[in-house]
Design a protein around this motif. Structure first.
Motif, PDB file in Angstrom:
ATOM      1  N   VAL A  59     -24.878  -1.693  43.357  1.00  0.00           N
ATOM      2  CA  VAL A  59     -24.864  -0.385  43.551  1.00  0.00           C
ATOM      3  C   VAL A  59     -26.279   0.386  42.993  1.00  0.00           C
ATOM      4  O   VAL A  59     -26.567   1.172  43.652  1.00  0.00           O
ATOM      5  CB  VAL A  59     -23.738   0.270  42.622  1.00  0.00           C
ATOM      6  CG1 VAL A  59     -23.786   1.752  42.612  1.00  0.00           C
ATOM      7  CG2 VAL A  59     -22.380  -0.261  43.388  1.00  0.00           C
ATOM      8  N   LEU A  60     -26.535  -0.058  41.996  1.00  0.00           N
ATOM      9  CA  LEU A  60     -27.951   0.463  41.381  1.00  0.00           C
ATOM     10  C   LEU A  60     -29.175   0.151  42.443  1.00  0.00           C
ATOM     11  O   LEU A  60     -29.881   0.954  42.404  1.00  0.00           O
ATOM     12  CB  LEU A  60     -28.083  -0.466  40.025  1.00  0.00           C
ATOM     13  CG  LEU A  60     -27.408   0.045  38.927  1.00  0.00           C
ATOM     14  CD1 LEU A  60     -27.667  -0.859  37.781  1.00  0.00           C
ATOM     15  CD2 LEU A  60     -27.245   1.172  38.549  1.00  0.00           C
ATOM     16  N   LYS A  61     -29.071  -0.929  43.311  1.00  0.00           N
ATOM     17  CA  LYS A  61     -30.420  -1.361  44.070  1.00  0.00           C
ATOM     18  C   LYS A  61     -30.010  -0.576  45.605  1.00  0.00           C
ATOM     19  O   LYS A  61     -30.916  -0.291  46.053  1.00  0.00           O
ATOM     20  CB  LYS A  61     -30.406  -2.585  44.062  1.00  0.00           C
ATOM     21  CG  LYS A  61     -30.930  -3.175  42.915  1.00  0.00           C
ATOM     22  CD  LYS A  61     -32.589  -2.801  42.644  1.00  0.00           C
ATOM     23  CE  LYS A  61     -33.254  -3.450  41.548  1.00  0.00           C
ATOM     24  NZ  LYS A  61     -34.304  -2.663  41.375  1.00  0.00           N
ATOM     25  N   ASN A  62     -28.940  -0.427  46.014  1.00  0.00           N
ATOM     26  CA  ASN A  62     -28.494  -0.353  47.316  1.00  0.00           C
ATOM     27  C   ASN A  62     -27.638   0.951  47.676  1.00  0.00           C
ATOM     28  O   ASN A  62     -27.380   1.122  48.480  1.00  0.00           O
ATOM     29  CB  ASN A  62     -27.683  -1.546  48.253  1.00  0.00           C
ATOM     30  CG  ASN A  62     -28.764  -2.773  48.081  1.00  0.00           C
ATOM     31  OD1 ASN A  62     -29.876  -2.648  48.590  1.00  0.00           O
ATOM     32  ND2 ASN A  62     -28.337  -3.761  47.322  1.00  0.00           N
ATOM     33  N   GLY A  63     -26.959   1.469  46.540  1.00  0.00           N
ATOM     34  CA  GLY A  63     -26.235   2.728  46.830  1.00  0.00           C
ATOM     35  C   GLY A  63     -27.096   3.873  46.747  1.00  0.00           C
ATOM     36  O   GLY A  63     -28.316   3.997  46.860  1.00  0.00           O
ATOM     37  N   THR A  64     -26.415   5.004  46.878  1.00  0.00           N
ATOM     38  CA  THR A  64     -27.189   6.252  47.070  1.00  0.00           C
ATOM     39  C   THR A  64     -27.841   6.649  46.037  1.00  0.00           C
ATOM     40  O   THR A  64     -27.592   6.021  44.723  1.00  0.00           O
ATOM     41  CB  THR A  64     -26.306   7.347  47.754  1.00  0.00           C
ATOM     42  OG1 THR A  64     -25.415   7.605  46.483  1.00  0.00           O
ATOM     43  CG2 THR A  64     -25.595   7.162  48.991  1.00  0.00           C
ATOM     44  N   LYS A  65     -28.822   7.504  45.873  1.00  0.00           N
ATOM     45  CA  LYS A  65     -29.375   7.787  44.479  1.00  0.00           C
ATOM     46  C   LYS A  65     -28.377   8.524  43.577  1.00  0.00           C
ATOM     47  O   LYS A  65     -28.593   8.071  42.501  1.00  0.00           O
ATOM     48  CB  LYS A  65     -30.498   8.961  45.114  1.00  0.00           C
ATOM     49  CG  LYS A  65     -31.348   9.281  43.596  1.00  0.00           C
ATOM     50  CD  LYS A  65     -32.467  10.107  44.097  1.00  0.00           C
ATOM     51  CE  LYS A  65     -33.447  10.263  42.672  1.00  0.00           C
ATOM     52  NZ  LYS A  65     -34.474  11.090  43.020  1.00  0.00           N
ATOM     53  N   GLU A  66     -27.412   9.331  44.040  1.00  0.00           N
ATOM     54  CA  GLU A  66     -26.454   9.803  43.218  1.00  0.00           C
ATOM     55  C   GLU A  66     -25.549   8.665  42.609  1.00  0.00           C
ATOM     56  O   GLU A  66     -25.283   8.686  41.443  1.00  0.00           O
ATOM     57  CB  GLU A  66     -25.476  10.703  43.992  1.00  0.00           C
ATOM     58  CG  GLU A  66     -24.438  11.198  43.176  1.00  0.00           C
ATOM     59  CD  GLU A  66     -23.286  11.972  44.110  1.00  0.00           C
ATOM     60  OE1 GLU A  66     -22.133  12.221  43.551  1.00  0.00           O
ATOM     61  OE2 GLU A  66     -23.582  12.367  45.088  1.00  0.00           O
ATOM     62  N   GLN A  67     -25.005   7.822  43.534  1.00  0.00           N
ATOM     63  CA  GLN A  67     -24.403   6.508  43.011  1.00  0.00           C
ATOM     64  C   GLN A  67     -25.132   5.674  41.903  1.00  0.00           C
ATOM     65  O   GLN A  67     -24.476   5.542  40.803  1.00  0.00           O
ATOM     66  CB  GLN A  67     -24.123   5.928  44.146  1.00  0.00           C
ATOM     67  CG  GLN A  67     -22.902   6.104  45.129  1.00  0.00           C
ATOM     68  CD  GLN A  67     -22.730   5.317  46.232  1.00  0.00           C
ATOM     69  OE1 GLN A  67     -23.564   4.416  46.644  1.00  0.00           O
ATOM     70  NE2 GLN A  67     -21.586   5.491  47.024  1.00  0.00           N
ATOM     71  N   ALA A  68     -26.458   5.469  42.044  1.00  0.00           N
ATOM     72  CA  ALA A  68     -27.222   4.628  41.231  1.00  0.00           C
ATOM     73  C   ALA A  68     -27.205   5.503  39.797  1.00  0.00           C
ATOM     74  O   ALA A  68     -27.360   4.891  38.812  1.00  0.00           O
ATOM     75  CB  ALA A  68     -28.355   4.424  41.812  1.00  0.00           C
ATOM     76  N   THR A  69     -27.536   6.846  39.936  1.00  0.00           N
ATOM     77  CA  THR A  69     -27.657   7.568  38.690  1.00  0.00           C
ATOM     78  C   THR A  69     -26.432   7.782  38.013  1.00  0.00           C
ATOM     79  O   THR A  69     -26.535   7.329  36.599  1.00  0.00           O
ATOM     80  CB  THR A  69     -28.081   8.934  39.179  1.00  0.00           C
ATOM     81  OG1 THR A  69     -29.415   8.864  39.853  1.00  0.00           O
ATOM     82  CG2 THR A  69     -28.477   9.843  37.917  1.00  0.00           C
TER      83      THR A  69
END
Length: 139
Positions: free
Chosen positions: A43-53
């Motif tokens: 999730v941190l590497k491939n999720g959306t910016k919102e998800q990673a944040t």
């Protein structure tokens, strides 16, 4: 390794209020305690910016709210972390079966053989597949 990764993914199998099995004590504890497992890393590497944040902000907070659990589950599903991890688990399961080739069939063989299927599927992963299928129907 496969069993450990399956357990890490199963941590995201949250239940609704009338779930068919009980949530366990350390559910999502890796996330709440700041540990990075394969699903979290994905999730941190491939999720959306919102998800990673949001996932990064949840790490180490120990704030286990229902809203955060639901968000984390959706992030794992929507980012592709679930599908990626399931594919990897399939490979580990196949490798485990191949490692048994040539071994004498007895109760120990049977125990190891059952482990290879446990890598691929358990009640938590089955629940997540159901959740995924329901989400695809609603799209």
């Amino acid at each position: 390794t496969g069993l450990h990764i399956a357990n890490d993914l199963g941590d995201f199998a949250i239940l609704d209020e009338n779930g068919s099995f009980k949530s366990y004590q350390d559910q999502m504890s890796d996330l709440w305690n700041g540990r990075i497992t394969l699903p979290i890393y994905w999730v941190l590497k491939n999720g959306t910016k919102e998800q990673a944040t949001k996932i990064a902000l949840m790490r180490g907070t120990k704030k286990v709210t229902r809203e955060n659990q639901i968000y984390a589950l959706n992030a794992v599903m929507d980012s592709g972390a679930f599908n990626h991890t399931i594919a990897l688990l399939g490979a580990y399961s196949n490798d485990a079966k191949k490692a048994l080739t040539g071994l004498r069939k007895n109760k120990w063989y049977d125990a190891l053989r059952s482990t290879s299927s446990t890598i691929r599927s358990n009640k938590y992963l089955r629940y997540m597949r159901t959740f995924q299928n329901e989400g695809e129907k609603n799209e």
